[in-house]
Design a protein around this motif. Structure first.
Motif, PDB file in Angstrom:
ATOM      1  N   TYR A   1       0.810  -1.213   0.000  1.00 47.83           N
ATOM      2  CA  TYR A   1       0.000   0.000   0.000  1.00 47.83           C
ATOM      3  C   TYR A   1       0.849   1.270   0.000  1.00 47.83           C
ATOM      4  N   ASP A   2       2.167   1.150   0.177  1.00 45.20           N
ATOM      5  CA  ASP A   2       3.058   2.303   0.113  1.00 45.20           C
ATOM      6  C   ASP A   2       3.661   2.501  -1.271  1.00 45.20           C
ATOM      7  N   VAL A   3       3.514   1.528  -2.143  1.00 41.93           N
ATOM      8  CA  VAL A   3       4.193   1.559  -3.437  1.00 41.93           C
ATOM      9  C   VAL A   3       3.536   2.558  -4.379  1.00 41.93           C
ATOM     10  N   ILE A   4       2.222   2.455  -4.580  1.00 42.59           N
ATOM     11  CA  ILE A   4       1.526   3.330  -5.524  1.00 42.59           C
ATOM     12  C   ILE A   4       1.138   4.616  -4.810  1.00 42.59           C
ATOM     13  N   LEU A   5       1.588   5.761  -5.342  1.00 47.10           N
ATOM     14  CA  LEU A   5       1.305   7.047  -4.714  1.00 47.10           C
ATOM     15  C   LEU A   5       0.024   7.673  -5.259  1.00 47.10           C
ATOM     16  N   LYS A   6      -0.078   7.808  -6.595  1.00 48.29           N
ATOM     17  CA  LYS A   6      -1.279   8.381  -7.196  1.00 48.29           C
ATOM     18  C   LYS A   6      -1.289   8.080  -8.691  1.00 48.29           C
ATOM     19  N   PRO A   7      -2.462   8.119  -9.303  1.00 47.27           N
ATOM     20  CA  PRO A   7      -2.529   7.891 -10.749  1.00 47.27           C
ATOM     21  C   PRO A   7      -2.099   9.136 -11.518  1.00 47.27           C
ATOM     22  N   VAL A   8      -1.600   8.914 -12.718  1.00 41.77           N
ATOM     23  CA  VAL A   8      -1.241  10.014 -13.608  1.00 41.77           C
ATOM     24  C   VAL A   8      -2.424  10.247 -14.536  1.00 41.77           C
ATOM     25  N   ILE A   9      -2.970  11.458 -14.510  1.00 42.34           N
ATOM     26  CA  ILE A   9      -4.144  11.769 -15.313  1.00 42.34           C
ATOM     27  C   ILE A   9      -3.739  12.812 -16.345  1.00 42.34           C
ATOM     28  N   THR A  10      -3.362  12.334 -17.514  1.00 38.71           N
ATOM     29  CA  THR A  10      -3.019  13.196 -18.638  1.00 38.71           C
ATOM     30  C   THR A  10      -3.742  12.673 -19.870  1.00 38.71           C
ATOM     31  N   GLU A  11      -3.716  13.442 -20.920  1.00 39.75           N
ATOM     32  CA  GLU A  11      -4.372  13.017 -22.160  1.00 39.75           C
ATOM     33  C   GLU A  11      -3.716  11.755 -22.714  1.00 39.75           C
ATOM     34  N   LYS A  12      -2.411  11.688 -22.646  1.00 38.41           N
ATOM     35  CA  LYS A  12      -1.696  10.518 -23.153  1.00 38.41           C
ATOM     36  C   LYS A  12      -2.017   9.267 -22.333  1.00 38.41           C
ATOM     37  N   SER A  13      -2.062   9.401 -21.019  1.00 41.52           N
ATOM     38  CA  SER A  13      -2.359   8.232 -20.184  1.00 41.52           C
ATOM     39  C   SER A  13      -3.812   7.794 -20.339  1.00 41.52           C
ATOM     40  N   MET A  14      -4.721   8.726 -20.573  1.00 37.83           N
ATOM     41  CA  MET A  14      -6.122   8.368 -20.795  1.00 37.83           C
ATOM     42  C   MET A  14      -6.299   7.623 -22.114  1.00 37.83           C
TER      43      MET A  14
ATOM     44  N   ALA B   1      10.717   1.596  -5.411  1.00 38.88           N
ATOM     45  CA  ALA B   1       9.903   0.415  -5.715  1.00 38.88           C
ATOM     46  C   ALA B   1      10.439  -0.299  -6.952  1.00 38.88           C
ATOM     47  N   THR B   2      10.442  -1.630  -6.901  1.00 35.93           N
ATOM     48  CA  THR B   2      10.872  -2.432  -8.044  1.00 35.93           C
ATOM     49  C   THR B   2       9.654  -2.819  -8.882  1.00 35.93           C
ATOM     50  N   LYS B   3       9.906  -3.377 -10.057  1.00 36.51           N
ATOM     51  CA  LYS B   3       8.815  -3.794 -10.933  1.00 36.51           C
ATOM     52  C   LYS B   3       7.977  -4.891 -10.288  1.00 36.51           C
ATOM     53  N   ASN B   4       8.618  -5.816  -9.587  1.00 35.99           N
ATOM     54  CA  ASN B   4       7.872  -6.881  -8.917  1.00 35.99           C
ATOM     55  C   ASN B   4       6.986  -6.322  -7.806  1.00 35.99           C
ATOM     56  N   GLN B   5       7.478  -5.338  -7.061  1.00 36.09           N
ATOM     57  CA  GLN B   5       6.686  -4.722  -6.008  1.00 36.09           C
ATOM     58  C   GLN B   5       5.492  -3.963  -6.597  1.00 36.09           C
TER      59      GLN B   5
ATOM     60  N   VAL C   1      -0.413  -3.574  -7.497  1.00 38.37           N
ATOM     61  CA  VAL C   1      -1.579  -3.390  -8.367  1.00 38.37           C
ATOM     62  C   VAL C   1      -2.531  -4.571  -8.231  1.00 38.37           C
ATOM     63  N   GLU C   2      -1.988  -5.783  -8.192  1.00 39.89           N
ATOM     64  CA  GLU C   2      -2.845  -6.964  -8.101  1.00 39.89           C
ATOM     65  C   GLU C   2      -3.542  -7.060  -6.743  1.00 39.89           C
ATOM     66  N   LYS C   3      -2.909  -6.550  -5.668  1.00 41.78           N
ATOM     67  CA  LYS C   3      -3.537  -6.594  -4.345  1.00 41.78           C
ATOM     68  C   LYS C   3      -4.524  -5.452  -4.134  1.00 41.78           C
ATOM     69  N   LEU C   4      -4.213  -4.266  -4.643  1.00 37.34           N
ATOM     70  CA  LEU C   4      -5.074  -3.111  -4.408  1.00 37.34           C
ATOM     71  C   LEU C   4      -6.334  -3.112  -5.266  1.00 37.34           C
ATOM     72  N   PHE C   5      -6.259  -3.644  -6.468  1.00 41.14           N
ATOM     73  CA  PHE C   5      -7.388  -3.594  -7.393  1.00 41.14           C
ATOM     74  C   PHE C   5      -7.850  -5.015  -7.691  1.00 41.14           C
ATOM     75  N   ASP C   6      -9.074  -5.328  -7.272  1.00 40.06           N
ATOM     76  CA  ASP C   6      -9.616  -6.676  -7.429  1.00 40.06           C
ATOM     77  C   ASP C   6      -9.764  -7.036  -8.903  1.00 40.06           C
TER      78      ASP C   6
ATOM     79  N   ALA D   1      -9.792  -7.537 -15.206  1.00 36.55           N
ATOM     80  CA  ALA D   1     -10.795  -6.518 -14.964  1.00 36.55           C
ATOM     81  C   ALA D   1     -10.145  -5.130 -15.034  1.00 36.55           C
ATOM     82  N   ASP D   2     -10.943  -4.132 -15.424  1.00 35.58           N
ATOM     83  CA  ASP D   2     -10.417  -2.776 -15.481  1.00 35.58           C
ATOM     84  C   ASP D   2     -10.235  -2.227 -14.070  1.00 35.58           C
ATOM     85  N   ILE D   3      -9.399  -1.189 -13.946  1.00 38.28           N
ATOM     86  CA  ILE D   3      -9.154  -0.538 -12.656  1.00 38.28           C
ATOM     87  C   ILE D   3     -10.225   0.526 -12.450  1.00 38.28           C
TER      88      ILE D   3
END
Length: 99
Positions: A7-20, A36-40, A45-50, A91-93
């Motif tokens: 729960y400390d790894v992901i800080l916030k989503p990036v909301i830009t036109e390119k990311s959308m 954070a490493t790629k494995n972390q 992501v897999e634990k936070l989002f069902d 499933a989508d996030i």
């Protein structure tokens, strides 16, 4: 290396036109902890989002920008960005729904 919990790894989503636009290909962009490493990131992501199954993770380190305030020159904080590719049957996030 820091002892990070998922729960400390992901800080916030990036909301830009390119990311959308990348969301149509099931690619989601997040700011993540700088150590954070790629494995972390995959585990977080897999634990936070069902129902999310991660196919791949691409990361990029962003250096801080130079900023001036009069004669004083400083730098903003470094950051790290991750682009997470989900599998086809995943499933989508939900946090990106309705944006």
């Amino acid at each position: 290396m820091a002892d990070l919990k998922y729960y400390d790894v992901i800080l916030k989503p990036v909301i830009t036109e390119k990311s959308m636009n990348a969301m149509s290909e099931k690619k989601y962009t997040f700011y993540v902890h700088t150590e954070a490493t790629k494995n972390q990131i995959k585990e977080a992501v897999e634990k936070l989002f069902d129902g999310a199954k991660v196919k791949s993770v691409n990361t990029m380190n962003l250096d801080g920008k130079k900023r001036r305030r009069g004669a004083v020159v400083g730098r903003t904080a470094k950051s790290k960005k991750a682009i997470v590719q989900l599998t086809e049957d995943s499933a989508d996030i939900e946090i990106f729904e309705g944006l």
